[in-house]
Enzyme design. Structure first.
Site, mmCIF file in Angstrom:
data_model
loop_
_atom_site.group_PDB
_atom_site.id
_atom_site.type_symbol
_atom_site.label_atom_id
_atom_site.label_comp_id
_atom_site.label_asym_id
_atom_site.label_seq_id
_atom_site.Cartn_x
_atom_site.Cartn_y
_atom_site.Cartn_z
ATOM 1 C CD GLU A 1 -3.157 0.957 0.627
ATOM 2 O OE1 GLU A 1 -3.342 1.875 0.077
ATOM 3 O OE2 GLU A 1 -3.911 0.012 0.996
ATOM 4 C CG ASP B 1 -0.955 5.070 -1.507
ATOM 5 O OD1 ASP B 1 -1.405 4.140 -2.341
ATOM 6 O OD2 ASP B 1 -1.609 5.109 -0.198
ATOM 7 C CB SER C 1 -4.546 1.508 -2.885
ATOM 8 O OG SER C 1 -5.518 1.287 -1.737
ATOM 9 C CG ASP D 1 -19.139 9.656 -19.411
ATOM 10 O OD1 ASP D 1 -19.055 9.216 -18.321
ATOM 11 O OD2 ASP D 1 -20.232 10.005 -20.207
ATOM 12 C CB VAL D 2 -15.952 5.312 -17.447
ATOM 13 C CG1 VAL D 2 -15.932 3.824 -17.367
ATOM 14 C CG2 VAL D 2 -14.645 5.899 -17.410
ATOM 15 C CG ASP E 1 -20.923 5.805 -13.699
ATOM 16 O OD1 ASP E 1 -20.097 5.311 -12.777
ATOM 17 O OD2 ASP E 1 -20.454 6.374 -14.718
#
Length: 535
Positions: free
Chosen positions: A249, A253, A447, A489-490, A515
């Site tokens: 993690e 990051d 993440s 846009d997805v 969405d």
């Protein structure tokens, strides 16, 4: 007598072993969240400084000004201090805004101070924490001056294995994997899109004993940072870096915020807690209240199920987010990796399970996507693990009311009038990460997408600061006024949810415009820079 419990489910003892009552002389640290003043004024100030149509847009407050606004009343401070001192508690630290007190005391004193509390030691994987096995209470006279007491009931969840979600995909061997070069290609960042402003900085915050290794970061930049100017070292670590192995993690990051927000000064907040009883997320919030000089963008990959937290705790954390926002700080949270989530109610009707802080109205929440064609840099579709949905606690904020509409599952599964999330998204599937000096593929999760978006916002801040403009601060009011302008846009794909007869494992689906899986979509960096650079 009224309870001021921070956790509605008390101890969620998953994988933790209760080894019994602690010695009465054992020391622990508790955090007292004092009632603040002028919360409505703080919220209104945040709205004005974050709305591009307001004459106060970008006129952020200093920490001193925030302190003057929210500082607890003299009566509140007097009552709480007198209560603590009457129990012999004098080893306390406050913060600049005077709305948190962190006090060290013995378990015996704590149990006398907070009737009902019974401190036990819990162990897991070599970690040891002190927590109360019972609900605590405080007298009415004091209760009205406190939001909650932290450090009693929150057991840290297990750190998620970010590679678990993609382990099955590894067997197919069809994806070369996401690297900084792939991200720059997809989101149209040129080799010259790097930071140059002296007064710009960004940060990641880590919890649950997650650390990075400087050698991993240097190796990552050596392997993947050759095409653009970058930094290979963190400028400031706030907190104590632990030993042992680096965490996936933390490595993910820091490597991706520094390769996307390239050449921007970067801080690393690490919060295992100064004492073993300290809730790490709360510790980070206390730090923000006590530092006048902070990075402009923070990305955080951390969350809990909303229903595992008390409303009092979440409302106070929201106030802390507002305090950051009015100072011009952008807080980005990952939307989570459980799709819509699922709460099995015991009856025939399951419900979706929102995540906090992803569901907070005062942060920008980032969902996840995948490439449509795993071989190429193509358009994006929903990553099925991308968290999203509607809060069961917080009402839909004004900036969302006219824009949130999508093809939705049966309304019995969610609260259609709640704060909807995520706000935007980025690729979250099959990243390369260097961890413990080894390049590691197939790392997935929001993440990954969150620091990528954070890095791009840092680059936009860089250009704003060079023009003498304010940093972006709380982005959502401005983001929603763009109505999808400057984002890809997805419109394909759904995320996972309850495995029951009615929804059959399918939660929300991507759709044109906003969405609850990918928000407004993913960044087209040059267009987003242009849209956010005008005032």
């Amino acid at each position: 007598i009224l309870s001021a419990d921070t956790d509605s489910s008390l101890l969620a003892v998953v994988d933790w072993i209760d080894v019994g009552r602690v010695s009465p002389t054992e020391e622990l640290e508790l955090t007292f969240a004092l009632k603040q003043q002028n919360i409505h004024m703080l919220e209104e100030t945040l709205r004005l400084v974050s709305d591009p149509d307001s004459s106060r847009y970008g006129k952020h407050l200093s920490l001193d000004e925030v302190a003057s606004l929210v500082r607890p009343s003299q009566l509140t401070q007097k009552v709480v201090h007198h209560w603590l001192q009457s129990h012999g508690i004098t080893n306390c630290q406050t913060v600049h805004t005077q709305d948190f007190l962190q006090c060290t005391m013995t378990a015996k004193v704590a149990e006398t101070l907070l009737p009902g509390s019974r401190f036990h030691r819990y162990i897991r994987d070599g970690q040891s924490v002190l927590r109360s096995s019972g609900p605590y209470s405080v007298h009415d006279d004091v209760h009205q001056h406190l939001d909650f007491v932290g450090g009693l009931h929150r057991l840290p969840p297990k750190g998620k294995d970010l590679s678990k979600a993609s382990s099955e995909r590894l067997k197919t061997g069809v994806h070369l994997g996401v690297t900084p070069t792939i991200l720059r290609s997809r989101y149209n960042l040129s080799t010259t899109d790097v930071g140059t402003a002296q007064n710009n900085s960004q940060a990641v915050a880590q919890f649950l004993e997650q650390y990075y290794h400087p050698a991993d970061l240097a190796e990552f930049m050596s392997l993947y940072g050759g095409g653009f100017k970058h930094r290979s070292a963190v400028d400031r670590v706030v907190g104590k870096q632990g030993g042992g192995k680096a965490g996936i993690e933390a490595s993910l990051d820091i490597e991706y915020i520094m390769s996307t927000g390239a050449n921007v000064s970067t801080w690393f907040f690490t919060n295992p807690g100064r004492h073993e009883s300290q809730e790490p997320f709360l510790q980070w919030m206390v730090l923000l209240s006590n530092m006048s000089d902070l990075p402009w963008v923070h990305t955080i990959s951390y969350g809990d199920d909303e229903d595992s937290l008390s409303v009092a705790y979440m409302m106070r954390i929201n106030t802390e987010f507002m305090k950051a926002g009015v100072r011009g700080i952008s807080l980005l949270f990952a939307s989570g990796d459980s799709g819509a989530g699922c709460k099995h109610t015991g009856s025939k009707q399951n419900t979706f399970r929102p995540s906090f802080p992803a569901s907070s109205p005062y942060v920008t929440t980032v969902g996840g996507t995948s490439f449509k064609n795993p071989f190429k840099v193509t358009y994006e579709v929903t990553d099925y693990i991308s968290g999203g949905g509607f809060s069961n606690v917080f009402t839909m904020p004004d900036y969302q009311v006219t824009t949130v509409a999508a093809s939705l599952p049966p309304q019995s599964y969610y609260n259609a009038s709640g704060r909807a999330y995520p706000d935007m998204a980025a690729l979250s599937d099959n990243y390369w990460v260097v961890i413990n000096r080894v390049p590691t593929p197939w790392v997935s999760g929001t993440s990954a997408s969150t620091p990528v978006v954070g890095g791009m916002l840092s680059l936009i801040n860089d250009q704003r600061l060079l023009k003498g403009l304010s940093p972006l601060g709380f982005l959502n009011p401005r983001l929603y006024k763009l109505k999808g302008q400057a984002l890809f846009d997805v419109t394909e794909g759904c995320h996972l949810a309850c495995l029951d007869e009615q929804v059959q494992g399918k939660g929300f689906c991507a759709a044109p415009s906003w969405d609850p899986v990918t928000g407004w979509g993913t960044p087209d960096y040059p267009a987003l820079l242009s849209a956010l650079l005008d005032n």
